[in-house]
Design an enzyme around this catalytic site. Sequence first.
Site, PDB file in Angstrom:
ATOM      1  N   CYS A 136     -32.924  55.903  16.239  1.00 43.90           N
ATOM      2  CA  CYS A 136     -31.635  56.408  15.756  1.00 43.90           C
ATOM      3  C   CYS A 136     -31.012  57.380  16.759  1.00 43.90           C
ATOM      4  O   CYS A 136     -31.637  58.359  17.169  1.00 43.90           O
ATOM      5  CB  CYS A 136     -31.730  57.108  14.407  1.00 43.90           C
ATOM      6  SG  CYS A 136     -32.124  56.024  13.060  1.00 43.90           S
TER       7      CYS A 136
ATOM      8  N   ARG B 110     -32.967  54.717  23.146  1.00 44.21           N
ATOM      9  CA  ARG B 110     -33.837  55.219  22.081  1.00 44.21           C
ATOM     10  C   ARG B 110     -34.352  54.100  21.193  1.00 44.21           C
ATOM     11  O   ARG B 110     -35.306  54.298  20.442  1.00 44.21           O
ATOM     12  CB  ARG B 110     -33.083  56.252  21.230  1.00 44.21           C
ATOM     13  CG  ARG B 110     -32.672  57.477  22.011  1.00 44.21           C
ATOM     14  CD  ARG B 110     -31.738  58.344  21.216  1.00 44.21           C
ATOM     15  NE  ARG B 110     -32.373  58.961  20.076  1.00 44.21           N
ATOM     16  CZ  ARG B 110     -33.053  60.109  20.104  1.00 44.21           C
ATOM     17  NH1 ARG B 110     -33.160  60.757  21.230  1.00 44.21           N
ATOM     18  NH2 ARG B 110     -33.593  60.605  19.023  1.00 44.21           N
TER      19      ARG B 110
ATOM     20  N   TRP C 166     -32.191  52.611  13.830  1.00 43.60           N
ATOM     21  CA  TRP C 166     -33.492  51.941  13.955  1.00 43.60           C
ATOM     22  C   TRP C 166     -34.010  51.848  12.517  1.00 43.60           C
ATOM     23  O   TRP C 166     -34.331  52.862  11.901  1.00 43.60           O
ATOM     24  CB  TRP C 166     -34.407  52.787  14.828  1.00 43.60           C
ATOM     25  CG  TRP C 166     -35.700  52.149  15.200  1.00 43.60           C
ATOM     26  CD1 TRP C 166     -35.933  51.296  16.251  1.00 43.60           C
ATOM     27  CD2 TRP C 166     -36.963  52.310  14.542  1.00 43.60           C
ATOM     28  NE1 TRP C 166     -37.250  50.931  16.278  1.00 43.60           N
ATOM     29  CE2 TRP C 166     -37.908  51.530  15.244  1.00 43.60           C
ATOM     30  CE3 TRP C 166     -37.392  53.025  13.413  1.00 43.60           C
ATOM     31  CZ2 TRP C 166     -39.245  51.457  14.871  1.00 43.60           C
ATOM     32  CZ3 TRP C 166     -38.717  52.946  13.042  1.00 43.60           C
ATOM     33  CH2 TRP C 166     -39.630  52.175  13.769  1.00 43.60           C
TER      34      TRP C 166
ATOM     35  N   ASN D 125     -30.372  60.583  11.044  1.00 47.08           N
ATOM     36  CA  ASN D 125     -31.560  60.208  11.808  1.00 47.08           C
ATOM     37  C   ASN D 125     -32.738  60.877  11.117  1.00 47.08           C
ATOM     38  O   ASN D 125     -32.777  62.095  11.004  1.00 47.08           O
ATOM     39  CB  ASN D 125     -31.395  60.708  13.260  1.00 47.08           C
ATOM     40  CG  ASN D 125     -32.665  60.560  14.078  1.00 47.08           C
ATOM     41  OD1 ASN D 125     -33.611  59.911  13.651  1.00 47.08           O
ATOM     42  ND2 ASN D 125     -32.677  61.170  15.255  1.00 47.08           N
ATOM     43  N   GLY D 126     -33.685  60.075  10.623  1.00 45.71           N
ATOM     44  CA  GLY D 126     -34.842  60.649   9.936  1.00 45.71           C
ATOM     45  C   GLY D 126     -35.145  59.863   8.674  1.00 45.71           C
ATOM     46  O   GLY D 126     -34.675  58.734   8.497  1.00 45.71           O
TER      47      GLY D 126
ATOM     48  N   GLU E  68     -53.671  52.489  29.373  1.00 43.54           N
ATOM     49  CA  GLU E  68     -52.257  52.629  29.684  1.00 43.54           C
ATOM     50  C   GLU E  68     -51.696  51.329  30.270  1.00 43.54           C
ATOM     51  O   GLU E  68     -50.586  50.909  29.923  1.00 43.54           O
ATOM     52  CB  GLU E  68     -52.057  53.819  30.638  1.00 43.54           C
ATOM     53  CG  GLU E  68     -50.644  54.051  31.130  1.00 43.54           C
ATOM     54  CD  GLU E  68     -49.619  54.300  30.028  1.00 43.54           C
ATOM     55  OE1 GLU E  68     -49.986  54.477  28.855  1.00 43.54           O
ATOM     56  OE2 GLU E  68     -48.420  54.284  30.357  1.00 43.54           O
TER      57      GLU E  68
ATOM     58  N   LYS F 290     -48.666  49.196  28.579  1.00 47.94           N
ATOM     59  CA  LYS F 290     -47.442  48.849  29.323  1.00 47.94           C
ATOM     60  C   LYS F 290     -47.180  47.355  29.195  1.00 47.94           C
ATOM     61  O   LYS F 290     -46.055  46.941  28.917  1.00 47.94           O
ATOM     62  CB  LYS F 290     -47.548  49.197  30.816  1.00 47.94           C
ATOM     63  CG  LYS F 290     -47.451  50.644  31.202  1.00 47.94           C
ATOM     64  CD  LYS F 290     -46.106  51.287  31.012  1.00 47.94           C
ATOM     65  CE  LYS F 290     -45.921  51.815  29.629  1.00 47.94           C
ATOM     66  NZ  LYS F 290     -46.328  53.145  29.311  1.00 47.94           N
TER      67      LYS F 290
ATOM     68  N   GLU G 209     -46.006  46.278  25.648  1.00 47.88           N
ATOM     69  CA  GLU G 209     -44.662  46.780  25.323  1.00 47.88           C
ATOM     70  C   GLU G 209     -43.564  45.944  25.978  1.00 47.88           C
ATOM     71  O   GLU G 209     -42.547  45.665  25.374  1.00 47.88           O
ATOM     72  CB  GLU G 209     -44.489  48.212  25.860  1.00 47.88           C
ATOM     73  CG  GLU G 209     -45.161  49.293  25.066  1.00 47.88           C
ATOM     74  CD  GLU G 209     -44.813  50.671  25.628  1.00 47.88           C
ATOM     75  OE1 GLU G 209     -45.262  50.981  26.739  1.00 47.88           O
ATOM     76  OE2 GLU G 209     -44.086  51.424  24.958  1.00 47.88           O
TER      77      GLU G 209
ATOM     78  N   HIS H 217     -70.056  44.846  24.191  1.00 47.51           N
ATOM     79  CA  HIS H 217     -70.333  44.988  22.756  1.00 47.51           C
ATOM     80  C   HIS H 217     -69.297  44.276  21.901  1.00 47.51           C
ATOM     81  O   HIS H 217     -69.112  44.629  20.738  1.00 47.51           O
ATOM     82  CB  HIS H 217     -70.433  46.475  22.403  1.00 47.51           C
ATOM     83  CG  HIS H 217     -71.499  47.168  23.179  1.00 47.51           C
ATOM     84  ND1 HIS H 217     -72.826  47.135  22.816  1.00 47.51           N
ATOM     85  CD2 HIS H 217     -71.453  47.855  24.347  1.00 47.51           C
ATOM     86  CE1 HIS H 217     -73.545  47.799  23.714  1.00 47.51           C
ATOM     87  NE2 HIS H 217     -72.722  48.238  24.653  1.00 47.51           N
TER      88      HIS H 217
ATOM     89  N   LYS I  67     -37.542  54.947  21.921  1.00 50.53           N
ATOM     90  CA  LYS I  67     -37.968  55.851  22.991  1.00 50.53           C
ATOM     91  C   LYS I  67     -38.543  57.130  22.419  1.00 50.53           C
ATOM     92  O   LYS I  67     -39.562  57.627  22.879  1.00 50.53           O
ATOM     93  CB  LYS I  67     -36.778  56.172  23.907  1.00 50.53           C
ATOM     94  CG  LYS I  67     -37.123  57.089  25.059  1.00 50.53           C
ATOM     95  CD  LYS I  67     -38.080  56.411  26.023  1.00 50.53           C
ATOM     96  CE  LYS I  67     -38.522  57.314  27.158  1.00 50.53           C
ATOM     97  NZ  LYS I  67     -39.701  56.756  27.856  1.00 50.53           N
TER      98      LYS I  67
HETATM   99  C1  AGP Z   1     -44.924  54.609  25.990  1.00 51.96           C
HETATM  100  O1  AGP Z   1     -44.615  53.624  26.879  1.00 51.96           O
HETATM  101  C2  AGP Z   1     -44.379  54.531  24.674  1.00 51.96           C
HETATM  102  N1  AGP Z   1     -43.166  53.898  24.537  1.00 51.96           N
HETATM  103  C3  AGP Z   1     -44.866  55.467  23.619  1.00 51.96           C
HETATM  104  O2  AGP Z   1     -46.201  55.145  23.407  1.00 51.96           O
HETATM  105  C4  AGP Z   1     -44.746  56.996  23.857  1.00 51.96           C
HETATM  106  O3  AGP Z   1     -45.586  57.376  24.891  1.00 51.96           O
HETATM  107  C5  AGP Z   1     -45.081  57.738  22.550  1.00 51.96           C
HETATM  108  O4  AGP Z   1     -44.177  57.359  21.554  1.00 51.96           O
HETATM  109  C6  AGP Z   1     -45.095  59.231  22.717  1.00 51.96           C
HETATM  110  O5  AGP Z   1     -43.836  59.725  23.043  1.00 51.96           O
HETATM  111  P1  AGP Z   1     -43.622  61.189  23.595  1.00 51.96           P
HETATM  112  O6  AGP Z   1     -44.375  61.287  24.872  1.00 51.96           O
HETATM  113  O7  AGP Z   1     -42.140  61.291  23.792  1.00 51.96           O
HETATM  114  O8  AGP Z   1     -44.140  62.138  22.561  1.00 51.96           O
END
Ligand code: AGP
Length: 612
Positions: free
Chosen positions: A2, A27, A74, A100-101, A485, A489, A492, A508, A607
């Site tokens: 949002c 976002r 969103w 937003n919320g 990580e 990536k 996503e 395991h 975001k």
């Molecule tokens: C990372 O690529 C993400 N889109 C997501 O996991 C992000 O790192 C997470 O939402 C935490 O966000 P922040 O660092 O703004 O708190």
Amino acid sequence: MCGIVGYTGPREAYPIIIKGLKRLEYRGYDSTGVALQNGKGVKVYKKKGKVAELEDAIVGKDLHAHVGIGHTRWATHGEPSDRNAHPHQSSSGKLAMIHNGIIENYAQLKSELINKGYQFRSDTDTEVLLNFIEEIKTNNNCSLEEAVRVALKRVVGAYVILLVDADDPDTIIAARKGSPLVIGVGKGEHFLGSDASPMLEYTKEVVYVNDYELAIVKPDELILKNLGNEKLTPYVQKLDIELAAIEKGGYEHFMLKEIFEQPQTIYDCLRGRLDAVAGTITMSGIQQYADQIVKANRIVMIACGTSWHAGLVAEYIFEELCRINVEVEYASEFRYRNPVISKGDVIIAISQSGETADTLVAIETAKAKGAIILGVVNVVGSSIARASHGGAYTHAGPEIGVASTKAFTAQLAVLTMMALKIAYIKGSVSHDRYMHLLNELQEIPEKVAWVLKHSDHIRTLAEKYKDARDFLYLGRGYNFPVALEGALKLKEISYIHAEGYPAAEMKHGPIALVDETLPVVFVATRDTYHEKVVSNMQEIKARKGQVISVITEGDDMSASLSNDIMIIPEADEIVAPMLSVVPLQLLAYYIGVAKEQDVDKPRNLAKSVTVE
Ligand code: AGP
């Protein structure tokens, strides 16, 4: 998640709002809308889909107005659709609101309103809150400001709301709890936004609204109050961001631009702090708490997603260098677990946006129990930064791509400096090792630039592996969180299923997945665990898995076991994650592009996750 924009002043509101909404597209959202107040009433236009689709749909309509609010939604309550899009209009049609919320007690409020004869046009919690406000305004014959204040006292949940009223042509009422709100102060005009990006070309003077505050915003007046109706003095701050920082600058995507910015962003993060010649690390936001950290029973890292992975790398570094017990917690689990916090605990909250709802509430929980909170945050002035006692900004600049890249390496740079500083004060690291690590850190920007020079090779690997159904990412020690990580990536950006695992733990369970169709990405740089990782590579090879590995330059042994390699320069294992993650960011990016995905705005993702 949002985005909200508002404007009141002498200019045409619509173009400012549309441009602002486009800036907030990063976002993540699924529908959009605007409400324009032109003195003759409030007009609302809204639509499922992108901001550009709304623009096309309302060509030729009367868009003239000097006051307006706009929203990217969103979806939470109710599917993405035209009718669930914001702004919502109250029953009388006089009020329009964006939100937003999440209003957690919306069902209770809704049933009360239904009993009073209200009907609803959407499935949203927002429309419920709006009609609740209107009901209070009508019943008590009070101002909108007063009605909002009364209503918010009953609301359980998180919100930023912006309202316009047909009866009050130049005013926007705004309030916040838990979600971000910035007000830009111009000459005879005001701008409102979820962050500062919608107002950057108009003003650099901003006010960050705090929780439980309400703003009455007119062209030449900004009144800030708390929910007890007491006036507050707005604290005007100067923004230190240039417009170029939020534009693509010739790159095809923000994500690629941000990956390539890393030599500079890491340098910016170290600059003014690290002096490898004098052997000093200056971190003013930590200095004051250094003693408490040195004596801490334990350090708890709290974060989500990529920031959580940075916390995991930092766990290894702090335990190794500082000999302090470290735990790394998902903010969402920590906040609800009734965690045991004792006075000597130090919390490090890691967040790019500084607005992640779970992280914010988790640190409030720990703060209430007496812990010291240090924030490692990218966005200056954000909620987490302000809720922390101290900490350090990562100075990576605005990160627009939804997939976090440069924020991660900057987090690692800050956390490594913090660990080194504490270890030095504590005496848990030898002088030689300390000096060696300062030099290693200082060389990182140059070494990242070296890795980036090999991006064309990674693009060819992306073409080769883009049709795989699943990927497995493996690493040990400092490189285990890097494997997590890398997998995050890839999923996503490309929507390919990818799993990160500790390389040894693979035996395991996940080894059952290995056959000739499975690419297994090893983060196998030269470190303490290298020989063990090489054995794990052999185990995968023996089962015909396709081994792609990130290796240190000159490591012929690992190269001979791999189908494909991505190379990083030699570096101490403590700083190597800032290098070994870069090929994985590029691999994910190029696979996403090869699969023609919207890499900057992947589906369903936001975001900054401002709802729990
Ligand atoms: C990372 O690529 C993400 N889109 C997501 O996991 C992000 O790192 C997470 O939402 C935490 O966000 P922040 O660092 O703004 O708190």
